[in-house]
Design an enzyme around this catalytic site. Structure first.
Site, mmCIF file in Angstrom:
data_model
loop_
_atom_site.group_PDB
_atom_site.id
_atom_site.type_symbol
_atom_site.label_atom_id
_atom_site.label_comp_id
_atom_site.label_asym_id
_atom_site.label_seq_id
_atom_site.Cartn_x
_atom_site.Cartn_y
_atom_site.Cartn_z
ATOM 1 N N LYS A 84 1.023 -1.367 0.325
ATOM 2 C CA LYS A 84 0.085 0.323 0.224
ATOM 3 C C LYS A 84 0.757 1.280 -0.061
ATOM 4 O O LYS A 84 0.473 2.325 -0.586
ATOM 5 C CB LYS A 84 -0.883 -0.380 1.251
ATOM 6 C CG LYS A 84 -1.657 -0.690 1.180
ATOM 7 C CD LYS A 84 -3.069 -1.379 2.703
ATOM 8 C CE LYS A 84 -3.862 -2.443 1.934
ATOM 9 N NZ LYS A 84 -4.582 -2.621 2.961
ATOM 10 N N GLN A 131 -5.130 -1.438 9.313
ATOM 11 C CA GLN A 131 -5.110 -2.754 8.793
ATOM 12 C C GLN A 131 -5.476 -4.153 9.873
ATOM 13 O O GLN A 131 -4.928 -4.038 11.006
ATOM 14 C CB GLN A 131 -2.794 -3.669 8.503
ATOM 15 C CG GLN A 131 -3.138 -4.622 7.834
ATOM 16 C CD GLN A 131 -3.897 -4.632 6.368
ATOM 17 O OE1 GLN A 131 -3.980 -4.054 5.933
ATOM 18 N NE2 GLN A 131 -3.794 -5.616 5.942
ATOM 19 N N ASP A 172 -11.874 2.319 3.521
ATOM 20 C CA ASP A 172 -12.038 1.005 3.439
ATOM 21 C C ASP A 172 -13.550 0.947 3.727
ATOM 22 O O ASP A 172 -13.246 -0.193 3.113
ATOM 23 C CB ASP A 172 -11.095 0.428 4.944
ATOM 24 C CG ASP A 172 -9.985 0.027 4.534
ATOM 25 O OD1 ASP A 172 -9.984 -0.946 3.725
ATOM 26 O OD2 ASP A 172 -9.178 -1.136 5.527
HETATM 27 N N1 GUN Z 1 -6.916 -7.123 6.127
HETATM 28 C C1 GUN Z 1 -7.636 -8.121 5.522
HETATM 29 N N2 GUN Z 1 -8.322 -7.468 3.991
HETATM 30 C C2 GUN Z 1 -8.186 -6.550 4.150
HETATM 31 C C3 GUN Z 1 -8.715 -5.182 3.868
HETATM 32 O O1 GUN Z 1 -8.559 -5.020 2.705
HETATM 33 N N3 GUN Z 1 -8.088 -3.787 4.404
HETATM 34 C C4 GUN Z 1 -7.806 -3.536 5.363
HETATM 35 N N4 GUN Z 1 -7.439 -3.159 6.200
HETATM 36 N N5 GUN Z 1 -7.170 -5.129 5.997
HETATM 37 C C5 GUN Z 1 -7.516 -6.031 6.109
#
Ligand code: GUN
Length: 285
Positions: free
Chosen positions: A52, A96, A119
């Site tokens: 990211k 996350q 998100d």
């Molecule tokens: N953990 C697994 N997939 C994701 C996601 O799309 N966003 C976040 N923040 N954590 C995750």
């Protein structure tokens, strides 16, 4: 059978986002900013956060990651999020997941300002998606919708079978498809006779985290298969939830893993962060 090439589409979309990011900078004098909160040392989460951050660099965004020890208190995480909520250089905040078991994930997600919730996990944005209103949509299912659209696949009136009912993938995927006028069902771990459901579908979308869950005899000729799974095998290969080699020849379209849905998730995070920055700039006018 045609591959749904998420890697190519992600690259094309990222180029546009970079251009828009430059235009945003010229107009406002600042660049879109993303804050990532990572708790603990899960290697997969660390890898995702690294990807990211690199994507933000490519797009010309500012990014900062707050890495916290596994035993951090809930209050300390909340304080960091509140700081980010008030930081004018930050447009998007991403926690996350998963968080350690002593942390109340719902409570944490509720602290993120809905206008920075790139998100789409805050109940405010979840509710807006469920009612078909604009807001932030979770990146993975949003990426799937973009990928279908790129190949002129219109879910309207199609039988869509989603396998996996997570808050991150399955449930928002269902809301998006329903908003696009598809007929939607969600199968999950307690579903009786999964094959009966997948065989009845025009589009099967799988995000269950189970290697080879979808086998050749579970898919009709001509089905569209979207593999949202990402699993690491004991010999270190990345595979999805679909037995690709056996299933692919029967499908009309299928996503590969890697190179299908995965790259789209990151691109949609950039897209949501740019949208948040544009919204914040409008509020200041
Ligand atoms: N953990 C697994 N997939 C994701 C996601 O799309 N966003 C976040 N923040 N954590 C995750």
């Amino acid at each position: 059978m045609q591959l749904l090439d998420g890697k190519a589409l992600a690259k094309k979309m990222e180029e546009n986002i970079s251009l828009e990011s430059k235009a945003f900078k010229q107009k406002t004098g600042r660049i879109p900013g993303l804050a990532v909160i990572l708790v603990g040392h899960d290697p997969a989460s660390q890898a995702y956060v690294g990807m990211k951050k690199k994507a933000c660099d490519r797009a010309g965004f500012y990014s900062v990651s707050h890495e916290m020890p596994e035993d951090i208190s809930q209050e300390a995480i909340i304080n960091t999020i509140e700081m980010m909520n008030h930081n004018p250089n930050i447009d998007g905040i991403l926690i996350q997941l998963p968080l350690p078991s002593h942390i109340d994930t719902t409570k944490i997600l509720e602290v993120v300002s809905p206008s920075k919730d790139v998100d789409g996990f805050h109940p405010y944005n979840v509710g807006r998606l469920a009612t078909g209103l604009h807001g932030f949509v979770p990146c993975t299912p949003l990426g799937v919708m973009e990928l279908l659209s790129e190949y002129n696949i219109d879910p309207k009136g199609k039988n869509c079978c989603i396998v996996g009912a997570s808050n991150i993938v399955g449930k928002p995927m269902a809301a998006l498809l329903l908003n696009a006028n598809a007929t939607v069902e969600i199968c999950h771990i307690f579903t009786d006779d999964l094959k009966k459901h997948t065989l009845a579908a025009d589009i099967v979308l799988v995000g269950a985290g189970v290697v080879n869950l979808i086998k050749e005899d579970m898919i009709r000729e001509g089905t569209i298969v979207v593999d949202i799974g990402i699993n690491k095998t004991s010999d270190g290969r990345l595979v999805g939830d679909v037995d690709f080699d056996a299933v692919a020849p029967k499908t009309s379209y299928i996503t590969p893993v890697p190179g299908g849905v995965g790259p789209m998730t990151i691109t949609m995070l950039l897209s949501n962060t740019l949208k948040a920055a544009q919204n914040h700039a409008k509020e200041l006018v």
